[in-house]
Motif scaffolding. Sequence first.
Motif, mmCIF file in Angstrom:
data_model
loop_
_atom_site.group_PDB
_atom_site.id
_atom_site.type_symbol
_atom_site.label_atom_id
_atom_site.label_comp_id
_atom_site.label_asym_id
_atom_site.label_seq_id
_atom_site.Cartn_x
_atom_site.Cartn_y
_atom_site.Cartn_z
ATOM 1 N N ASP A 11 -23.954 -10.128 57.617
ATOM 2 C CA ASP A 11 -24.709 -9.093 58.324
ATOM 3 C C ASP A 11 -25.126 -7.944 57.428
ATOM 4 O O ASP A 11 -25.771 -7.000 57.887
ATOM 5 N N GLY A 12 -24.756 -7.976 56.141
ATOM 6 C CA GLY A 12 -25.148 -6.916 55.222
ATOM 7 C C GLY A 12 -24.323 -5.656 55.325
ATOM 8 O O GLY A 12 -24.643 -4.670 54.652
ATOM 9 N N LEU A 13 -23.265 -5.652 56.154
ATOM 10 C CA LEU A 13 -22.428 -4.464 56.307
ATOM 11 C C LEU A 13 -21.290 -4.488 55.296
ATOM 12 O O LEU A 13 -21.274 -5.290 54.370
ATOM 13 N N CYS A 14 -20.346 -3.589 55.484
ATOM 14 C CA CYS A 14 -19.223 -3.502 54.557
ATOM 15 C C CYS A 14 -18.393 -4.780 54.611
ATOM 16 O O CYS A 14 -18.206 -5.364 55.687
ATOM 17 N N PRO A 15 -17.870 -5.247 53.491
ATOM 18 C CA PRO A 15 -17.062 -6.472 53.483
ATOM 19 C C PRO A 15 -15.773 -6.285 54.267
ATOM 20 O O PRO A 15 -15.270 -5.165 54.426
ATOM 21 N N PRO A 16 -15.206 -7.357 54.780
ATOM 22 C CA PRO A 16 -13.938 -7.263 55.511
ATOM 23 C C PRO A 16 -12.782 -6.989 54.551
ATOM 24 O O PRO A 16 -12.910 -7.177 53.338
ATOM 25 N N PRO A 17 -11.637 -6.553 55.056
ATOM 26 C CA PRO A 17 -10.474 -6.340 54.175
ATOM 27 C C PRO A 17 -9.944 -7.658 53.651
ATOM 28 O O PRO A 17 -10.126 -8.723 54.246
ATOM 29 N N LEU A 18 -9.284 -7.584 52.503
ATOM 30 C CA LEU A 18 -8.764 -8.769 51.826
ATOM 31 C C LEU A 18 -7.254 -8.829 52.002
ATOM 32 O O LEU A 18 -6.527 -7.949 51.552
ATOM 33 N N TYR A 19 -6.791 -9.883 52.688
ATOM 34 C CA TYR A 19 -5.359 -10.131 52.870
ATOM 35 C C TYR A 19 -4.998 -11.401 52.103
ATOM 36 O O TYR A 19 -5.454 -12.493 52.459
ATOM 37 N N VAL A 20 -4.196 -11.279 51.073
ATOM 38 C CA VAL A 20 -3.746 -12.429 50.284
ATOM 39 C C VAL A 20 -2.263 -12.264 50.021
ATOM 40 O O VAL A 20 -1.761 -11.144 49.848
ATOM 41 N N ARG A 21 -1.561 -13.380 49.975
ATOM 42 C CA ARG A 21 -0.121 -13.384 49.708
ATOM 43 C C ARG A 21 0.241 -14.654 48.931
ATOM 44 O O ARG A 21 -0.522 -15.626 48.907
ATOM 45 N N CYS A 22 1.426 -14.641 48.336
ATOM 46 C CA CYS A 22 1.993 -15.853 47.767
ATOM 47 C C CYS A 22 2.801 -16.568 48.842
ATOM 48 O O CYS A 22 3.153 -15.977 49.876
ATOM 49 N N GLU A 23 3.130 -17.817 48.619
ATOM 50 C CA GLU A 23 3.821 -18.601 49.638
ATOM 51 C C GLU A 23 5.256 -18.144 49.841
ATOM 52 O O GLU A 23 5.806 -18.297 50.938
ATOM 53 N N ASP A 24 5.885 -17.592 48.814
ATOM 54 C CA ASP A 24 7.254 -17.106 48.980
ATOM 55 C C ASP A 24 7.318 -15.908 49.915
ATOM 56 O O ASP A 24 8.302 -15.733 50.648
ATOM 57 N N CYS A 25 6.288 -15.082 49.912
ATOM 58 C CA CYS A 25 6.255 -13.940 50.820
ATOM 59 C C CYS A 25 5.911 -14.343 52.252
ATOM 60 O O CYS A 25 6.036 -13.524 53.160
ATOM 61 N N LEU A 26 5.462 -15.574 52.466
ATOM 62 C CA LEU A 26 5.063 -16.044 53.789
ATOM 63 C C LEU A 26 6.007 -17.101 54.336
ATOM 64 O O LEU A 26 5.700 -17.725 55.347
ATOM 65 N N LYS A 27 7.153 -17.307 53.691
ATOM 66 C CA LYS A 27 8.055 -18.372 54.116
ATOM 67 C C LYS A 27 8.593 -18.084 55.519
ATOM 68 O O LYS A 27 9.192 -17.040 55.770
ATOM 69 N N GLY A 28 8.350 -19.031 56.436
ATOM 70 C CA GLY A 28 8.805 -18.887 57.812
ATOM 71 C C GLY A 28 7.922 -18.018 58.676
ATOM 72 O O GLY A 28 8.234 -17.809 59.859
ATOM 73 N N ARG A 29 6.798 -17.501 58.121
ATOM 74 C CA ARG A 29 5.964 -16.566 58.888
ATOM 75 C C ARG A 29 4.483 -16.871 58.781
ATOM 76 O O ARG A 29 3.653 -16.029 59.085
ATOM 77 N N TRP A 30 4.132 -18.091 58.354
ATOM 78 C CA TRP A 30 2.723 -18.456 58.191
ATOM 79 C C TRP A 30 2.501 -19.855 58.726
ATOM 80 O O TRP A 30 3.186 -20.800 58.337
ATOM 81 N N CYS A 31 1.533 -19.989 59.644
ATOM 82 C CA CYS A 31 1.170 -21.284 60.212
ATOM 83 C C CYS A 31 0.137 -21.931 59.307
ATOM 84 O O CYS A 31 -0.939 -21.367 59.058
ATOM 85 N N GLU A 32 0.464 -23.114 58.818
ATOM 86 C CA GLU A 32 -0.416 -23.791 57.876
ATOM 87 C C GLU A 32 -1.618 -24.445 58.548
ATOM 88 O O GLU A 32 -2.520 -24.905 57.848
ATOM 89 N N ARG A 33 -1.644 -24.472 59.875
ATOM 90 C CA ARG A 33 -2.776 -25.086 60.570
ATOM 91 C C ARG A 33 -3.795 -24.038 61.021
ATOM 92 O O ARG A 33 -4.976 -24.140 60.700
ATOM 93 N N CYS A 34 -3.372 -23.051 61.763
ATOM 94 C CA CYS A 34 -4.302 -22.023 62.255
ATOM 95 C C CYS A 34 -4.280 -20.757 61.405
ATOM 96 O O CYS A 34 -5.069 -19.843 61.658
ATOM 97 N N HIS A 35 -3.351 -20.675 60.420
ATOM 98 C CA HIS A 35 -3.256 -19.571 59.452
ATOM 99 C C HIS A 35 -2.895 -18.240 60.096
ATOM 100 O O HIS A 35 -3.230 -17.180 59.561
#
Length: 485
Positions: free
Chosen positions: A358-382
């Motif tokens: 849409d030409g507007l401001c970019p969305p925020p960037l959320y990135v993590r390593c897998e160790d920080c997401l252990k037990g708290r990240w769904c690998e199907r719906c993310h």
Amino acid sequence: MGPLVLDHVPTSLLDLLNNTLILRQTAPHLPISSLCALAKTSRALRQIIRQSPQAFRYLDLSPVKSAICPIEEPLDTGGNNWRRERMDESLTEDDFYSGPLRSIFSRLHQQHVLHNVHTLVLDGLSVTAEFVKELMTEERYNVRLLSIREVKHLNQRKLQQYLRYAVRPSRPAGTPRVKGIYLFGPREAAPLVTSPSKRTASPASLGVMSSPGAQIGAEWNQKSTDALNAALARTEDRWYRSSGRMMTKRPSSDWAEILQACEGIIAFDAVLCRGPRHDPAKAYIRDGSDSSMPHPASFLRPAIATVALGPLGCESCHSCPEEPAIFGESPWTQFPLLSPVPLHWCSTRAAQRPHTLDGLCPPPLYVRCEDCLKGRWCERCHKWWDENCYGGSSTAQRTELQQTELLETLDTSGSTQLIPKQTIKIVGVRRDCFGCGHTCISCKELFIRQCKNCGNEYCREDNDASSDTMCDWCNYTSRRTVEMY
């Protein structure tokens, strides 16, 4: 005196390419073979292409057949006719594998166009660490963006040593010339053009998915999923979408230290994870006293962020403890180089800039390593939950959390009254299916069924012979035999 009549001479290709702006916008879209063939058509075109600094500004050698290293053929240390030379005992392994590329760059140097190459793509070719070192240190090269994704015969230990040496504090001013390296992500796949008969053909081992209707449906489901993710994130850049794992192979912890050393000097197509467990000041458990003791499961060594979580943040609070990276506000070191490699620009800022629909401001960037997401990240719906909303557990089991919701009601006097209501929200992930990975409760309700015959749970998607009511074993009606070996 009559009016002056001008003859309208049609514009030729020579006139168009003589315009620097047109040549700069057109040349990156042409393969190197087509560009060289065009230069051979006439002396005027040859002069424009060879002498203009815009023609070879972007150089992609990945589809060039002469750049591929054939093991069965001998090659020398970089001469023009390397296929005619015989191998001798002084030929090293690096010279052997980098011979084709050295031959190409030797010819480009003789033609005085090598210094004009600012963006170099060598994806999938045979690239050695010694050759990368020459690209960063020798004065005849002027490469700013280098892409060496999925290359062969690359000694990563040597490359790490060369990168540490290139960014040393005592390095000369203006070095290294390379400001961005594409290394960790997958290269762009070439478009496959197949006939309808070949597209629908598949082996019988796929079971239900071997039918043409199932293949077309799966293809359209993938397209609709990509379109939905792009619409939610307002961008087609995979780092800013709920893309999940961004790398096929998890980088080693040594590369995280290299990214730390190169921070602010050389940018990569990956960034460091900024989760709170990587911060030594936050990786302690305080018991209320002045002293604090380290927790063995708290602190994590520096790691590369390999999971793209989308623009919405945590499923509960829609944020994260480390704050997301916002383009234009956060430091440039928090943004990765985006794929594909820019065609018309050779700066890291252009490679890091996301393009919104849409030409507007970019969305925020959320990135993590897998160790920080252990037990708290769904690998199907993310979907994912941060440390403040769900602490997670070593067994990666789902946890029932009670949350209070205030409901507005009207009493007999007509005034509004707030009544608290206890609701149960299940967070966390668990591996109910080996093929699906760790999934949340919502994905389990969609794909996990309980067999009405034997009572066991099964995945409707991974078990091809199953049905909506029975598992693959109970649904198999043929004679069963037990294979002892």
